[in-house]
Design a protein around this motif. Structure first.
Motif, PDB file in Angstrom:
ATOM      1  N   PRO A   1       5.913   6.331   3.472  1.00 48.23           N
ATOM      2  CA  PRO A   1       6.596   5.174   2.872  1.00 48.23           C
ATOM      3  C   PRO A   1       5.611   4.032   2.618  1.00 48.23           C
ATOM      4  CG  PRO A   1       7.136   5.364   5.206  1.00 48.23           C
ATOM      5  CD  PRO A   1       6.341   6.581   4.848  1.00 48.23           C
ATOM      6  N   ALA A   2       5.930   3.226   1.632  1.00 49.05           N
ATOM      7  CA  ALA A   2       5.071   2.092   1.294  1.00 49.05           C
ATOM      8  C   ALA A   2       5.120   1.056   2.411  1.00 49.05           C
ATOM      9  CB  ALA A   2       5.522   1.466  -0.025  1.00 49.05           C
ATOM     10  N   LYS A   3       3.986   0.444   2.676  1.00 48.60           N
ATOM     11  CA  LYS A   3       3.945  -0.606   3.690  1.00 48.60           C
ATOM     12  C   LYS A   3       3.206  -1.805   3.132  1.00 48.60           C
ATOM     13  CE  LYS A   3      -0.174   1.142   5.993  1.00 48.60           C
ATOM     14  NZ  LYS A   3      -0.786   1.528   7.235  1.00 48.60           N
TER      15      LYS A   3
ATOM     16  N   CYS B   1       0.856  -1.190   0.000  1.00 48.51           N
ATOM     17  CA  CYS B   1       0.000   0.000   0.000  1.00 48.51           C
ATOM     18  C   CYS B   1       0.891   1.238   0.000  1.00 48.51           C
ATOM     19  CB  CYS B   1      -0.904   0.019   1.226  1.00 48.51           C
ATOM     20  SG  CYS B   1      -2.138  -1.261   1.212  1.00 48.51           S
ATOM     21  N   LYS B   2       0.624   2.116  -0.960  1.00 51.80           N
ATOM     22  CA  LYS B   2       1.394   3.355  -1.055  1.00 51.80           C
ATOM     23  C   LYS B   2       0.459   4.527  -0.815  1.00 51.80           C
ATOM     24  CE  LYS B   2       4.426   1.316  -4.474  1.00 51.80           C
ATOM     25  NZ  LYS B   2       4.888   1.318  -5.845  1.00 51.80           N
TER      26      LYS B   2
END
Length: 97
Positions: A54-56, A48-49
Motif C-alpha cells: 500500500p502507498a505510504k 511513496c508507492k
C-alpha cells in the motif's frame, strides 16, 4: 548585454557586479512576497508507492536554494533537486500530491 562605463568603454567587472546586486534585490523581494528564505528547511510530505504494497506518506526535508519568478528551487540532503511552482509547494507542504 555588455555594460559600458561613463566613457563608453566596455566594463565587464562593473556589469557583473551590478547584475549580481540586481539579482540579490530580486531574491529579497521574492523572499518577502512568498514568505520563504534561502537556506530555510521545508518539510514536504510525499506519497511513496511500492509494488504489491500500500502507498505510504513519507516526510522529506528540503532546503530552499533559489527563488525564481514562477518556481522555487529545493534540494534534499542527498542532493536531489526539484523546482515546484509556489502553488504546488504549498500543496506539497500540506501533504497533497
Amino acid at each position: 548585454m555588455i555594460y559600458k562605463n561613463h566613457e563608453g568603454y566596455q566594463d565587464p567587472t562593473s556589469g557583473q557586479a551590478m547584475k549580481g546586486a540586481h539579482w540579490e534585490e530580486l531574491q529579497q523581494l521574492r523572499e518577502k512576497e512568498h514568505g520563504l528564505k534561502r537556506g530555510q528547511k521545508i518539510a514536504i510530505i510525499e506519497t511513496c508507492k511500492e509494488e504489491h504494497k500500500p502507498a505510504k506518506k513519507v516526510k522529506r526535508i528540503y532546503t530552499v536554494i533559489e527563488l525564481y519568478k514562477h518556481c522555487v528551487l529545493l534540494k534534499d540532503e542527498k542532493g536531489f533537486r526539484m523546482a515546484p511552482s509556489y502553488i504546488q509547494l504549498q500543496s506539497l507542504m500540506r501533504g497533497g500530491d
